[in-house]
Design a protein around this motif. Structure first.
Motif, short mmCIF file in Angstrom:
data_model
loop_
_atom_site.label_atom_id
_atom_site.label_comp_id
_atom_site.label_asym_id
_atom_site.label_seq_id
_atom_site.Cartn_x
_atom_site.Cartn_y
_atom_site.Cartn_z
N HIS A 98 96.14 37.44 -10.52
CA HIS A 98 96.91 36.93 -9.28
C HIS A 98 96.71 38.04 -8.44
O HIS A 98 96.67 39.42 -8.72
N PRO A 99 97.41 37.85 -7.23
CA PRO A 99 97.39 39.13 -6.22
C PRO A 99 98.23 40.24 -6.63
O PRO A 99 97.97 41.35 -6.34
N ARG A 100 99.26 40.00 -7.30
CA ARG A 100 100.27 41.18 -7.89
C ARG A 100 100.56 40.97 -9.15
O ARG A 100 101.60 41.74 -9.59
N ALA A 101 100.00 40.05 -10.02
CA ALA A 101 100.37 40.14 -11.22
C ALA A 101 99.39 39.35 -12.20
O ALA A 101 97.98 38.97 -11.67
N PRO A 128 103.60 41.88 -13.70
CA PRO A 128 103.12 42.61 -12.75
C PRO A 128 102.06 43.53 -12.91
O PRO A 128 102.04 44.29 -14.06
N ARG A 130 100.51 47.07 -12.13
CA ARG A 130 100.99 48.42 -11.69
C ARG A 130 100.14 49.07 -10.80
O ARG A 130 98.79 48.61 -10.78
N THR A 131 100.53 49.79 -9.87
CA THR A 131 99.62 50.51 -8.96
C THR A 131 98.39 51.30 -9.63
O THR A 131 98.69 52.10 -10.73
#
Length: 222
Positions: A98-101, A128, A130-131
């Protein structure tokens, strides 16, 4: 039950482990609620009416209960080292990005020791990204299975609360993660790969898990 021993990098785990981040959020919420209840209780008692004093005492008890929850949660969950040591090693794969996870799909034996036989389920967990982290569908994520009940009175043969916790949340050492991956049978990894298309259906189910029929399991797990 298969376990995996490694030295947990505690400072690193505290910074990335989402299980403990969830615990900290619960603690903070409990403390905030306790403060709100305490303020309300003080206001009611200061009104000095019989009804307000009684209600104030009730609200004060609720405040104390919230404080108790804030201190009870860490004892209930245990330390990071304890969780990794006592929880069984299980396979998990990235099944959706997903976009952030990402969604992890894991194969977990959800049967309690008293059940006398295994009871496998496909379990999902959203975590999530991570960067700088790059994940692709199919990537292997060796994990441990967190197994618990919502109530101590549950006498069912299976655990109510089941969730994978990646080994990568406990160490930066790629060699440790590779060793954990190798400790899991290839047949389990292959089985998970074949069930990736079912990830969304499992993720959107009420319990985020679906029981696996014995007939659908590979021979080595029956």
């Amino acid at each position: 039950m298969r376990h995996f021993e490694f030295t947990v990098d505690r400072p690193y785990a505290k910074s990335v482990n989402q299980t403990f981040a969830d615990m900290r959020r619960l603690q903070v919420s409990a403390i905030v609620v306790a403060l709100l209840f305490a303020a309300a209780a003080a206001g009611l008692i200061l009104l000095a009416h019989p009804w307000s004093i009684i209600l104030g005492v009730v609200v004060a008890i609720a405040a104390l209960t919230s404080v108790w929850v804030a201190f009870w949660v860490p004892k209930k969950v245990g330390s990071i080292e304890e969780l990794y040591a006592k929880s069984p090693l299980v396979p998990a794969v990235v099944s959706e990005v997903h976009p952030r996870a990402v969604t992890l799909l894991s194969l977990i034996d959800v049967a309690k020791p008293s059940a006398g036989r295994a009871s496998y389920a496909l379990v999902t967990r959203n975590v999530p990204i991570r960067t700088g982290q790059k994940q692709r569908v199919g990537d292997r994520v060796p994990s441990v299975a967190l197994l618990n009940d919502r109530s101590t009175r549950n006498d069912a043969d299976t655990w109510e609360m089941v969730s994978p916790m990646p080994i990568a949340w406990g160490t930066r050492d790629a060699a440790v993660r590779s060793r954990a991956e190798d400790a899991i049978d290839q047949v389990e990894w292959d089985f998970l790969q074949s069930r990736i298309p079912e990830s969304e259906q499992i993720r959107t189910s009420p319990e985020q898990r679906v029981a696996v029929s014995e007939h659908d399991l590979p021979e080595g797990l029956r």
